[in-house]
Every structure is written in C-alpha cells, then in structure tokens.
Design an enzyme around this catalytic site. Structure first.
Site, PDB file in Angstrom:
ATOM      1  N   SER A  82       0.810  -1.386   0.061  1.00 14.59           N
ATOM      2  CA  SER A  82      -0.106   0.093  -0.102  1.00 14.59           C
ATOM      3  C   SER A  82       1.107   1.252  -0.062  1.00 14.59           C
ATOM      4  O   SER A  82       2.038   1.134   0.340  1.00 14.59           O
ATOM      5  CB  SER A  82      -0.776   0.160   1.227  1.00 14.59           C
ATOM      6  OG  SER A  82      -0.194   0.269   2.389  1.00 14.59           O
TER       7      SER A  82
ATOM      8  N   LYS B  39       0.947  -1.821  15.612  1.00  7.77           N
ATOM      9  CA  LYS B  39      -0.567  -2.156  16.142  1.00  7.77           C
ATOM     10  C   LYS B  39      -0.951  -3.200  15.565  1.00  7.77           C
ATOM     11  O   LYS B  39      -2.048  -3.904  16.004  1.00  7.77           O
ATOM     12  CB  LYS B  39      -1.361  -0.716  16.049  1.00  7.77           C
ATOM     13  CG  LYS B  39      -1.725  -0.326  14.582  1.00  7.77           C
ATOM     14  CD  LYS B  39      -2.683   0.911  14.522  1.00  7.77           C
ATOM     15  CE  LYS B  39      -2.876   1.447  13.248  1.00  7.77           C
ATOM     16  NZ  LYS B  39      -3.681   0.281  12.351  1.00  7.77           N
ATOM     17  N   ASP B  40      -0.342  -3.585  14.362  1.00 12.15           N
ATOM     18  CA  ASP B  40      -0.683  -4.623  13.466  1.00 12.15           C
ATOM     19  C   ASP B  40      -0.247  -5.980  13.946  1.00 12.15           C
ATOM     20  O   ASP B  40      -0.681  -6.900  13.487  1.00 12.15           O
ATOM     21  CB  ASP B  40      -0.560  -4.721  12.017  1.00 12.15           C
ATOM     22  CG  ASP B  40      -1.383  -3.386  11.354  1.00 12.15           C
ATOM     23  OD1 ASP B  40      -2.488  -2.866  11.696  1.00 12.15           O
ATOM     24  OD2 ASP B  40      -0.803  -2.978  10.219  1.00 12.15           O
TER      25      ASP B  40
ATOM     26  N   ARG C  91     -12.746  -0.530  18.017  1.00 17.72           N
ATOM     27  CA  ARG C  91     -12.319   0.586  19.177  1.00 17.72           C
ATOM     28  C   ARG C  91     -12.825   1.750  18.584  1.00 17.72           C
ATOM     29  O   ARG C  91     -13.545   2.451  19.726  1.00 17.72           O
ATOM     30  CB  ARG C  91     -10.978   0.488  19.171  1.00 17.72           C
ATOM     31  CG  ARG C  91     -10.481   1.818  19.997  1.00 17.72           C
ATOM     32  CD  ARG C  91      -8.837   1.550  19.623  1.00 17.72           C
ATOM     33  NE  ARG C  91      -8.218   1.923  18.591  1.00 17.72           N
ATOM     34  CZ  ARG C  91      -8.035   3.181  17.872  1.00 17.72           C
ATOM     35  NH1 ARG C  91      -8.533   4.147  18.657  1.00 17.72           N
ATOM     36  NH2 ARG C  91      -7.775   3.347  16.617  1.00 17.72           N
ATOM     37  N   ARG C  92     -12.800   2.311  17.445  1.00 20.89           N
ATOM     38  CA  ARG C  92     -13.244   3.657  17.132  1.00 20.89           C
ATOM     39  C   ARG C  92     -14.702   3.656  17.211  1.00 20.89           C
ATOM     40  O   ARG C  92     -15.354   4.640  17.462  1.00 20.89           O
ATOM     41  CB  ARG C  92     -12.727   3.901  15.826  1.00 20.89           C
ATOM     42  CG  ARG C  92     -11.145   4.365  15.824  1.00 20.89           C
ATOM     43  CD  ARG C  92     -10.546   4.388  14.425  1.00 20.89           C
ATOM     44  NE  ARG C  92      -9.068   4.680  14.385  1.00 20.89           N
ATOM     45  CZ  ARG C  92      -8.265   4.445  13.422  1.00 20.89           C
ATOM     46  NH1 ARG C  92      -8.710   3.773  12.321  1.00 20.89           N
ATOM     47  NH2 ARG C  92      -7.041   4.650  13.409  1.00 20.89           N
TER      48      ARG C  92
ATOM     49  N   GLY D  27     -10.043  -0.985   3.298  1.00 16.16           N
ATOM     50  CA  GLY D  27      -9.094  -0.104   2.023  1.00 16.16           C
ATOM     51  C   GLY D  27      -8.011   0.567   2.459  1.00 16.16           C
ATOM     52  O   GLY D  27      -8.014   0.792   3.907  1.00 16.16           O
TER      53      GLY D  27
ATOM     54  N   THR E 112      -8.514   5.098  -0.523  1.00 12.21           N
ATOM     55  CA  THR E 112      -9.887   4.449  -0.889  1.00 12.21           C
ATOM     56  C   THR E 112     -10.789   5.018  -0.044  1.00 12.21           C
ATOM     57  O   THR E 112     -11.936   5.267  -0.239  1.00 12.21           O
ATOM     58  CB  THR E 112      -9.707   2.982  -0.572  1.00 12.21           C
ATOM     59  OG1 THR E 112      -9.123   2.338  -1.764  1.00 12.21           O
ATOM     60  CG2 THR E 112     -11.229   2.202  -0.694  1.00 12.21           C
ATOM     61  N   ARG E 113     -10.485   5.184   1.355  1.00 14.72           N
ATOM     62  CA  ARG E 113     -11.509   5.566   2.451  1.00 14.72           C
ATOM     63  C   ARG E 113     -11.684   7.096   2.205  1.00 14.72           C
ATOM     64  O   ARG E 113     -12.940   7.527   2.343  1.00 14.72           O
ATOM     65  CB  ARG E 113     -10.848   5.475   3.739  1.00 14.72           C
ATOM     66  CG  ARG E 113     -10.574   3.950   3.987  1.00 14.72           C
ATOM     67  CD  ARG E 113     -10.223   3.404   5.451  1.00 14.72           C
ATOM     68  NE  ARG E 113      -9.620   2.266   5.776  1.00 14.72           N
ATOM     69  CZ  ARG E 113      -9.869   1.644   6.931  1.00 14.72           C
ATOM     70  NH1 ARG E 113     -10.212   2.204   7.873  1.00 14.72           N
ATOM     71  NH2 ARG E 113      -9.471   0.449   7.010  1.00 14.72           N
TER      72      ARG E 113
END
Length: 237
Positions: free
Chosen positions: A17, A84-85, A129-130, A152, A156-157
């Site tokens: 990405s 975080k991933d 979480r969000r 995405g 994309t977002r």
C-alpha cells in the site's frame, strides 16, 4: 545482493500500500544515514485481498502474517510493520529489534469536524475500538452517529467521503502525516488537550483529543522485525 560498493543490500519487506511504502522509505532513509543500503520487497497479505470485516478474518495479524512468513522463509531480511498490526504474543522464530521514533498517536476525523456532524451522520471506520468510542461520544452529546464498516487504504477511504457514501471517516494521524496528507488549519485550546482543526487533501478534518478517542496500543509506531538465525545442520539449537 550487494551494492556497487560491495556492501550487502538489506531487503526490506512490507505491504504494498502507499502508506506501507512511505513507512519503508522512512526506514530506508534511517538506514542510509547509517551507511546501510536497502531495497524494497512488496508482500501481499491476507488483509489486502480479503475485503471482509477484520473481525471476520482474524483481526490483529491479518496484515502482518504474510510479511512474517517472508521473514521465516528468508525472502526478506527485515520486516517493517505498523506496531499496532502485530499480535502481542511472542513468536519463537521472530524478534522486534527496533522501534523508530513514534509518530502522532491520535486519530483524525476526516470529511466533517465534530461540531458539523449532523444527527444520524454516517462515519466510516474498520475498527471496533473507534466505533464504540464514537457512539459513546455521540450519546453524551445527545446525538446519533451511524458507524459504517469500511475497508481499504487511506485513499480508498477518502474516496468514500468524496463520493458521499459516508459523511466522514476516522484515520490515524500517523499515517496521514507519513503520506504528507495532513495540513493544519488552526489550533484551539480544549480543557484537557489541544484540539487541532486540519485539512486532509482538501477535506475538512479534526484531530480528535485523547479524551474522546483513545488510540490502539502501538498506534503511530513502526516495528522492525527479523528472523532468528537457524542452527547449522547437525548442531543443537
């Protein structure tokens, strides 16, 4: 692989990405400053090809699994992850050997600012979480938000906002900064933190205070991971 000077070129593996590439470039620059040449090896992960909700396909680790396998198989020398991933459980074959300086840990609302969210506004996010914290904020404000599950990359977002499929999305400030998308508009003092109005690729945005949106553990940090060397044949580990 060796460079023109004979120095071994370090193979850096990551997702393909734009954000992952930007993060690799950041690490490559840090290595180059120390005289270490590097090259990029792109890896497609399950999270990139399976567009179901993350909670359906495994959550934490779906973006890191294929990159970690490339480490184990000797296809790359070091992996660059968003910290975080990574799963929190230790892996006996792998080790996080460096965490570069952490970026902004906060989240950003893009497309609208909080004060402009109408009752029933559609806000996109792929993170439970969000979603929970957004709904909690709206309830305290006497409003209603409709959380829309989205997937995405960053562009994309943002495209979902531009097309009107959602009114706003929530994205990590760190990623927007690394992509060069986050521009500051004005700064206003809040009772507990600084709330910053911003612009993201011509869209209105607001950096959310930690009192409203706690980030994920490790958000804003990168993790550089390597594989442990295997013992030579015939020798005990």
């Amino acid at each position: 692989m060796s460079s023109a000077t004979g120095t071994r070129v370090l193979r850096i593996g990551a997702r393909t990405s734009p954000l992952a590439r930007a993060q690799v470039e950041l690490v490559a620059g840090l290595l180059a400053a120390r005289g270490v040449p590097s090259s990029f090896v792109g890896v497609t992960t399950r999270g990139d090809v399976d567009q179901r909700a993350l909670t359906e396909i495994g959550g934490t680790g779906v973006f890191a699994g294929a990159v970690r396998d490339a480490l184990r198989h000797g296809e790359i020398d070091v992996a660059v992850h968003s910290l975080k991933d990574l799963p929190t459980a230790p892996d006996p074959d792998l080790e996080v050997v460096a965490v570069p300086e952490r970026e902004d840990t906060r989240d950003v609302l893009v497309g609208r600012r909080l004060a402009d969210l109408d009752d029933g506004a559609r806000v996109g996010t792929g993170a439970p979480r969000r979603a929970v914290q957004l709904e909690d904020w709206a309830a305290r404000e006497g409003r209603r938000v409709v959380v829309v599950a989205v997937r995405g990359n960053v562009d994309t977002r943002l495209g979902l906002v531009r097309s009107g499929q959602v009114d706003a999305v929530v994205l990590a400030a760190a990623g927007l900064r690394r992509l060069g998308y986050l521009e500051f508009d004005e700064v206003a003092e809040n009772s507990d933190t600084v709330v910053t109005n911003a612009v993201v690729k011509d869209l209105p945005a607001e950096i959310l205070p930690l009192s409203l949106m706690l980030p994920a553990p490790g958000q804003g940090a990168l993790a550089l991971e390597v594989a442990h060397a295997l013992p030579a044949p015939g020798r005990a580990a």
